[in-house]
Every structure is written in C-alpha cells, then in structure tokens.
Design an enzyme around this catalytic site. Structure first.
Site, mmCIF file in Angstrom:
data_model
loop_
_atom_site.group_PDB
_atom_site.id
_atom_site.type_symbol
_atom_site.label_atom_id
_atom_site.label_comp_id
_atom_site.label_asym_id
_atom_site.label_seq_id
_atom_site.Cartn_x
_atom_site.Cartn_y
_atom_site.Cartn_z
ATOM 1 N N CYS A 1 -3.822 38.116 15.822
ATOM 2 C CA CYS A 1 -3.425 38.413 14.437
ATOM 3 C C CYS A 1 -4.468 37.958 13.421
ATOM 4 O O CYS A 1 -4.907 38.738 12.567
ATOM 5 C CB CYS A 1 -2.057 37.812 14.141
ATOM 6 S SG CYS A 1 -1.977 35.993 14.192
ATOM 7 N N HIS B 1 1.727 33.525 12.557
ATOM 8 C CA HIS B 1 1.327 34.936 12.560
ATOM 9 C C HIS B 1 0.933 35.349 11.148
ATOM 10 O O HIS B 1 1.467 34.827 10.161
ATOM 11 C CB HIS B 1 2.464 35.827 13.057
ATOM 12 C CG HIS B 1 2.063 37.266 13.276
ATOM 13 N ND1 HIS B 1 1.301 37.657 14.348
ATOM 14 C CD2 HIS B 1 2.312 38.388 12.542
ATOM 15 C CE1 HIS B 1 1.103 38.964 14.289
ATOM 16 N NE2 HIS B 1 1.697 39.434 13.192
ATOM 17 N N ASN C 1 -0.953 44.797 11.421
ATOM 18 C CA ASN C 1 -1.190 43.528 12.103
ATOM 19 C C ASN C 1 -1.427 43.729 13.589
ATOM 20 O O ASN C 1 -1.181 44.804 14.135
ATOM 21 C CB ASN C 1 0.012 42.599 11.897
ATOM 22 C CG ASN C 1 1.270 43.095 12.609
ATOM 23 O OD1 ASN C 1 1.872 42.389 13.410
ATOM 24 N ND2 ASN C 1 1.705 44.323 12.338
#
Length: 242
Positions: free
Chosen positions: A148, A201, A213
C-alpha cells in the site's frame, strides 16, 4: 457511453452476446437487458474481479477462462494486451477488442485520468499502469510490485512529492484533515487491517468515497463508505498542498 455514446439503439452493443450480428438490436431497453445479463454472466465467471469482468464484456468470456488458466486468475492490463495480440493473430485480424477497455469505462466513473488535473493527474497516470497487479508485501517499485505505502510513495514521487516509506510514517508526515475536508489527491489511512502499528494501510483518495490502493486483492479502486474499509477507516492526510 463507452460502447456507443448512447447514439445507437443497441446502446450496450449487446447484439453479439445473443449470437446476432452487430447492431441487430433496435430497442435500447432490449439492449440494456441483454447487456446486463451478459455482464452478470462474465462477473460471475470472474469471481468478483470487476476489472476482469469489464474486460471480458469487451473481449468475451474466453478472456476470463484464459486468465484463469495458469495466468494468475486476476485482471492485469498486461494480460489484456497479450490476449488482444493473441486473438488477433488467431483470427487473422489486425486487432482484437480494446485492451484498454477497463480504464476507458472507468473514466466515466471518475476513475480515469481524464477526470484529474495537475499533480494528481501525474500521480494517477503512473498508478493506473499497475491496476490489477498483485499486492506484494514490502514492494515499492514497478520491478518488485507494490504494497500500500510502496504504491503511494512511488506514484507521488512522479509528481516530485517525497513520502516516507510506511503508512504509519506517511500519516505523521501529512497535514491531518477531517473527512469533510478531504479532496481527491489526499491520502486516506486505515487501522487494524493487520496486527501491528496504529496505521496499517494507506490509499490515494479520489473523492466521492473512492480510493485507489494496493491491498490483498491487488492494485485497484475501492469504496471506503461501506464494508471492510469503512470499518477500518482512521483518517485523512494532505500532502499535495491546499
């Protein structure tokens, strides 16, 4: 819009899905009914991979089977281009379908680069190159793949915006803003997606409850206003200025 621009009766260009020649359908409602049934079928075959289903709407269901036959089972732009070349050669045609179909459709949903400008356009032009690629823990370059924060660090770098390496540090390096202040190009952060630090994240916020993402399902668009991502939403940060 991508199939016909709404300018012909067969608005979803779905005659072929019924085994008919192109534009045989002369009623828009019949076209939409047939097109939705066809899309439902390819979505089921794609096992929920929306990008694979979108591309299969254009290529036909054979693309899904081809991708699932030892090629990772997930959509990537590289596989779409490879299949287009393969089928064109097999059929003896100059070209086959639209290998860029996924991005061409998503631009109407605010997911293509045409809806962005400035630094965000630069960032998304780079980010969309990796759409559909698998998530790679610790990955931070195109050659290694992306996790991420690797994806955000790499893509923002293309706009000369230097981010730290991890989601946690990216959060603390950002100007913290509220959800109501967040706009496309801000970063969106999540907590509790795995055991460890508070921030686990990060994604590129695109507005309207969407983000781009790299997660366990691969590099993709995700909705943050419901389900898993809403449950783990932590906050927003600004790095593009404003």
């Amino acid at each position: 819009m991508q199939e016909s621009g709404g300018r012909v009766p067969d608005v979803m260009q779905s005659s072929e899905s019924l085994g008919l020649p192109p534009n045989s359908i002369t009623d828009p409602e019949t076209s939409i009914d047939a097109g939705c049934k066809h899309f439902k079928a390819v979505l089921a075959s794609a096992k929920g991979d929306i990008n694979l289903a979108l591309q299969s709407y254009n290529f036909g269901g054979g693309f899904t089977l081809w991708v699932q036959d030892g090629r990772g089972g997930k959509y990537t732009l590289a596989l779409a281009k490879e299949f287009s070349v393969y089928m064109a050669a097999k059929m003896g045609w100059k070209s086959y379908g639209d290998p860029e179909y996924v991005n061409h459709v998503r631009r109407y949903l605010g997911g293509g680069t045409n809806s962005f400008s400035g630094n965000l356009k630069i960032i998304m032009q780079e980010a969309l190159k990796y759409q559909g690629n698998p998530y790679v823990w610790g990955g931070s370059t195109p050659s290694t793949g992306f996790d991420c924060s690797g994806l955000t660090q790499w893509t923002y770098k293309q706009a000369n915006i230097m981010l730290p390496r991890t989601a946690e540090v990216q959060y603390h390096a950002s100007k913290i803003i509220t959800q109501s202040e967040a706009v496309a190009g801000d970063l969106v952060f999540f907590s509790g997606t795995y055991a460890g630090k508070t921030i686990t994240h990060v994604g590129i916020y695109l507005g309207n409850g969407k983000m781009y993402n790299s997660n366990d399902s691969g590099v993709e668009y995700s909705t943050i206003t419901s389900g898993y991502w809403k449950e783990h939403l932590y906050g927003f940060g600004r790095v593009l200025g404003g």
